[in-house]
Design an enzyme around this catalytic site. Structure first.
Site, PDB file in Angstrom:
ATOM      1  N   SER A   1      -0.424   5.373  -0.502  1.00 42.29           N
ATOM      2  CA  SER A   1      -0.294   4.037  -1.097  1.00 42.29           C
ATOM      3  C   SER A   1      -1.200   3.380  -2.140  1.00 42.29           C
ATOM      4  O   SER A   1      -1.357   3.262  -3.173  1.00 42.29           O
ATOM      5  CB  SER A   1       0.766   2.693  -0.946  1.00 42.29           C
ATOM      6  OG  SER A   1       2.191   3.381  -0.120  1.00 42.29           O
TER       7      SER A   1
ATOM      8  N   HIS B   1       7.515  -8.836   2.634  1.00 45.23           N
ATOM      9  CA  HIS B   1       8.355  -9.110   1.283  1.00 45.23           C
ATOM     10  C   HIS B   1       7.859  -9.199  -0.390  1.00 45.23           C
ATOM     11  O   HIS B   1       8.290  -8.559  -0.717  1.00 45.23           O
ATOM     12  CB  HIS B   1       8.740 -10.993   0.948  1.00 45.23           C
ATOM     13  CG  HIS B   1       9.340 -11.143   0.244  1.00 45.23           C
ATOM     14  ND1 HIS B   1      10.758 -11.149   0.640  1.00 45.23           N
ATOM     15  CD2 HIS B   1       9.402 -11.925  -0.905  1.00 45.23           C
ATOM     16  CE1 HIS B   1      11.250 -11.003  -0.826  1.00 45.23           C
ATOM     17  NE2 HIS B   1      10.619 -11.738  -1.653  1.00 45.23           N
TER      18      HIS B   1
ATOM     19  N   GLU C   1       5.993  -6.327  -0.725  1.00 47.95           N
ATOM     20  CA  GLU C   1       6.941  -4.920  -0.351  1.00 47.95           C
ATOM     21  C   GLU C   1       7.896  -5.024  -1.396  1.00 47.95           C
ATOM     22  O   GLU C   1       8.410  -3.733  -2.117  1.00 47.95           O
ATOM     23  CB  GLU C   1       7.072  -4.043   0.708  1.00 47.95           C
ATOM     24  CG  GLU C   1       7.844  -2.650   0.874  1.00 47.95           C
ATOM     25  CD  GLU C   1       7.070  -2.099   0.673  1.00 47.95           C
ATOM     26  OE1 GLU C   1       6.115  -1.609   0.613  1.00 47.95           O
ATOM     27  OE2 GLU C   1       7.607  -0.537  -0.217  1.00 47.95           O
TER      28      GLU C   1
ATOM     29  N   THR D   1      12.566 -14.363 -12.166  1.00 48.93           N
ATOM     30  CA  THR D   1      13.853 -13.075 -12.464  1.00 48.93           C
ATOM     31  C   THR D   1      14.881 -13.298 -13.165  1.00 48.93           C
ATOM     32  O   THR D   1      15.220 -12.522 -14.098  1.00 48.93           O
ATOM     33  CB  THR D   1      13.619 -12.547 -10.457  1.00 48.93           C
ATOM     34  OG1 THR D   1      13.178 -13.251  -9.789  1.00 48.93           O
ATOM     35  CG2 THR D   1      14.940 -11.784 -10.737  1.00 48.93           C
TER      36      THR D   1
END
Lengths: 381, 529
Positions: B173, B256, B258, B331
């Site tokens: 990654s 988090h 992630e 969001t």
């Protein structure tokens, strides 16, 4: 939207499902419990408030989206607009949610502060989790005991019909008084567990080596059921919590009664040291103890789980080294999942279960282990 | 830019590449590596999905029927690990490999050899992880969150294999993230300024920084688990002066961000697709960029909302509650912007748009339950129940996974030069949409009613809903074979040829190269005006 309408909708579908014969709780419970404490009622109200806020936002957002999907379709021959920016709008839909959040945060903070205030408790109980049972110790009285799953393995395996409180029943429930502030000190002997009773809105992790606090004040007498909420290994799903709340007078009588019974049992135990039990009695008691205390890991057939829990069947220690065998059962093996059963079982039970392990499944040593042999290891004599 | 497109047609004549397996083993071509990542992710999605089927089969009715609890725990653990590290993350990396160079007008990724390596170590990581299931005592059984001391003192020896496989996934990654950052910083076409970059590129750039920040933290966590278990350290053991809750702080400091690593690229994809099929530019481009950045920054200060029941001080509980609630603001801005983009557009409902619309609604539902979970006092009731399982499956399956499917349908015609089978695609969408809700929606109910997560057996009151959930699960699993069939047809280059632009409302450099995209593109950089 009405909860009743939703229930009716689901009840309509349910005729196709296999309906369990009237279980303990409503099989179509859709919502959080209101519980039986002031705190749990506040928590329920917070839950509903935030839920309705979400529904309202959802109606506006999805409504606008649906409107656009229906009326701003290409197939209707509409010409697309070209606007793509508006600082005013962006500021508005940043500020408005922010204000809604403040309205939400204030009552939430108030309830949280009340929940964390464990001061001035009337009763203090030490709750200790271990794989896979709870231990309760009344700090103000000479009383402590383990609380284990009471559901029969045959029910879990599907041989017997499952009872009403399947997986939510224990051999010895925790008993607390109503209308008193009960403080729980919560810890663990091995991995992390979490002690949870939904009706009290109490869920607190049991951390090995640390003590957490929680409290409740139950308004109504009754039986309240919960479960371990933190993954704690193989039998995490088989570690229920059952609490009985009794009126204070009834509670006091119960505590006195239990404490006296526990004292008597200890005295009885001392008498046992002078006696020898025969093989038949030891094996029959031992088998029962084995099934409730040992079989979860070492399996009912004594073969263990290869690579996880060692086999007792054919084990060198179970076949030869009796003092070592007693030592392991009494003191556990540090750094492994093997617990110290010295404080969990009576001398008689320890003697019986060790005898059983040395004579069951073809481990035919023919030896009995007596209470005095166990006592010798425990006291180091 | 039409002159650029003309130049590119010459590329077809010098596609030098080895044939057969060597092409894939030795490849440094961003398109080949993207394809490898995507197929790898899809295979992992099916394997992780098969494990979910085992879980749902066991939970079909109360009692223990099919697997023993120890194996059940291995299934929940490895299902989680595979879906997070094997399916969602590699799929996004695959999309980044394919699309970032095409969208910024770069000939390839900046570090093509590292690109090859970062892919090819992945199969080994998962081989190690999956093979541990066949060892005596089985593979990891402590949940994908591997809380100590369950994963240290109380785990079996296969934990070492788990630790090494996570290390390899992390290395992969990080290399992927470095590649994305270097490519975007250095290889943008002339005129492609920061605020002209497509949102998929922006969101991936921010994601890549998150990856670099937190994957080393995960590496630290697994290393401490390894030394606690095998070398006598006591990081997480109170008896030696450590603290098991510290493990959770370290894990969620990784965990988090992630979560946002798995959703920010999804935001990017939706921000590409919605304008295309609304035939209207994205509303609030710059606010989208700022919202993504603030979500990424906030993700570093909310980790302990996963740990409200661990017994934190009141002050910490308050702080993490307020910080978490704050995330809903940026969001929300994103969701409002998507809806405003659709508003007064000319909307059509091709399959990528169907998935994108489902994403907006269902991801927002997951966002609502996330907001509910942020309220600490109520979280005490929700924590570790099926309500949480419902929440994160809404954001990760109908969120991240649906966005990946939307992206595949959106760009597949560009990759193959042929339109996918639209009948199969519609079947795939509608079957998935219905079954995924039968699967995950009732989980809210059983969770609120008190069913803990990660249990192999449950009390009778949960029986009926669990049956529905399992039926939804099997249906969702089967629906993915429609997708497989469609992808196999696409790989055999069946279907109607498409134009370079593919979708009439599409904008961006990737639509100005020929379809299928030639092996080498943008060898001369295009000029963006």
């Amino acid at each position: 939207m009405g909860k009743a309408a939703l229930s009716a909708l689901i009840a309509l579908f349910s005729s196709a499902g296999v309906l369990a014969e009237s279980a303990g709780a409503d099989p179509y419970q859709l919502n959080l419990t209101k519980g039986v404490t002031d705190i749990s009622a506040q928590v329920y109200d917070l839950h509903m408030t935030i839920f309705y806020i979400c529904v309202a936002i959802g109606v506006v957002v999805f409504g606008a989206m649906l409107y656009a999907m229906v009326f701003h379709r290409k197939s209707k021959g509409v010409k697309p607009a070209h606007f793509h920016e508006s600082v005013k709008v962006e500021v508005a839909w940043t500020i408005i949610p922010f204000i809604i959040l403040i309205f939400m945060a204030v009552p939430a903070a108030k309830t949280l502060i009340a929940m964390e205030d464990t001061s001035e408790a009337d009763v203090t109980i030490l709750v200790t989790g271990s794989q896979w049972k709870w231990h309760y110790k009344y700090m103000d009285n000479d009383l402590e005991y383990y609380s284990l799953l009471a559901t029969r393995p045959e029910q879990i395996g599907g041989k017997y019909e499952k009872g009403r409180n399947y997986l939510l029943e224990v051999d010895r429930p925790l008993v607390i008084p109503t209308d008193k502030k009960v403080r729980f000190l919560i810890t663990s002997d091995d991995v992390i567990h979490s002690w949870w009773v939904p009706d009290f809105a109490v869920k607190k992790d049991a951390n090995p080596g640390f003590i957490n606090e929680a409290w409740t004040k139950v308004n109504e007498p009754g039986i309240y059921r919960g479960q371990c909420a933190e993954l704690c290994g193989k039998d995490h799903g088989f570690m229920p919590v059952v609490v009985i709340a009794k009126e204070p007078a009834e509670y006091n009588a119960w505590v006195a009664d239990q404490a006296a019974a526990q004292r008597r049992a200890k005295e009885e135990e001392q008498k046992l040291l002078a006696m020898n039990m025969d093989m038949g009695e030891l094996m029959s008691v031992g088998e029962k103890v084995y099934q409730s205390a040992c079989a979860a890991c070492h399996m009912p057939n004594g073969e263990g789980l290869p690579g996880v829990f060692p086999a007792l069947k054919g084990s060198k220690i179970a076949l030869t080294d009796m003092p070592k065998h007693i030592d392991i059962v009494v003191n556990g093996v540090s750094g492994t999942a093997m617990q110290a059963f010295g404080k969990q079982l009576s001398l008689k039970e320890l003697a019986a279960v060790i005898t059983y392990e040395r004579n069951a499944w073809g481990n035919n040593t023919g030896e009995t282990v007596q209470a005095k042999d166990v006592n010798a290891v425990m006291t180091g004599k | 830019m039409s002159t650029v497109a003309d130049d590119l047609h010459h590329d077809d004549h010098h596609d030098h590449k080895p044939s057969g397996i060597k092409r894939w083993l030795y490849t440094t071509n961003h398109k080949d590596i993207g394809t490898l990542y995507l197929w790898f992710a899809f295979i992992m999605f099916l394997i992780g999905g098969a494990m979910a089927m085992v879980i749902r089969a066991e939970l079909f009715q109360p009692g223990l029927q099919i697997v023993d609890p120890n194996f059940f725990n291995q299934m929940t653990t490895v299902h989680g690990l595979i879906m997070v590290f094997g399916a969602v993350m590699p799929a996004f990396t695959g999309l980044a490999n394919w699309m970032v160079p095409l969208m910024i007008g770069a000939p390839d990724m900046a570090l093509p050899r590292m690109n090859n390596w970062s892919f090819w170590i992945l199969p080994f990581a998962f081989l190690i992880l999956l093979s541990s299931l066949f060892l005596e005592g089985g593979g990891p059984n402590f949940g994908w969150t591997f809380y100590a001391p369950l994963s240290t003192t109380y785990s079996n020896d296969s934990t070492a294999l788990f630790v090494f496989s996570v290390h390899i996934m992390g290395a992969s990654s990080i290399m992927g993230a470095i590649n994305v950052i270097v490519t975007i910083f250095n290889m943008r076409a002339p005129g492609m300024t920061w605020m002209k970059m497509p949102l998929f590129v922006w969101t991936w750039l921010i994601t890549a920084f998150l990856l670099i920040a937190v994957m080393p933290v995960l590496a630290g966590a697994v290393t401490m688990v390894l030394t606690d278990k095998f070398f006598g350290t006591s990081f997480f053991d109170a008896a030696g002066g450590g603290d098991p809750v510290m493990f959770q702080h370290i894990f969620w400091f990784f965990g988090h961000p992630e979560v946002y690593i798995m959703i920010l690229p999804a935001f990017g994809i939706i921000s590409q697709i919605v304008p295309t099929f609304s035939r209207k530019p994205l509303f609030g481009y710059s606010s989208m960029v700022y919202a993504t950045t603030s979500i990424a920054l906030l993700s570093f200060i909310v980790w302990a909302h996963h740990m409200f029941t661990t017994g934190m001080p009141l002050f910490a509980e308050m702080f993490f509650m307020f910080a978490t609630m704050l995330i809903s603001v940026p969001t929300g801005v994103k969701v409002f912007n998507w809806v405003a983009t659709m508003w007064r557009g000319a909307i059509s409902f091709e399959v990528p748009m169907l998935f994108a619309l489902a994403f907006i609604v269902l991801f927002t539902l997951g966002g609502f339950s996330g907001l509910m979970l942020a309220i600490t006092p109520v979280d005490f009731q929700y924590h570790d129940t099926y309500f949480v399982v419902a929440h994160f499956h809404y954001v990760l399956v109908t969120g991240a996974v649906f966005s990946i499917m939307a992206a595949v349908y959106y760009w597949l015609p560009k990759w193959t030069g042929k339109m996918y089978d639209e009948t199969l695609a519609k079947w795939h969408f509608w079957c998935s949409l219905i079954s995924v809700n039968v699967l995950f929606f009732p989980m809210h109910f059983v969770g609120l009613a008190g069913m803990p997560r990660r249990i192999p057996d449950y009390s009778l009151q949960f029986a009926d809903f669990n049956q529905w959930i399992s039926i939804g699960g099997f249906a969702f699993g089967l629906s993915q074979f429609i997708f497989l069939a469609l992808l196999l047809k696409a790989c055999r280059k069946e279907g109607e040829p498409v134009s370079d632009k593919v979708w009439d409302g599409a904008e961006g450099l990737e639509w100005e190269i020929p379809s299928p995209a030639p092996y080498h593109t943008f060898e001369t950089p295009p000029v963006v005006k």
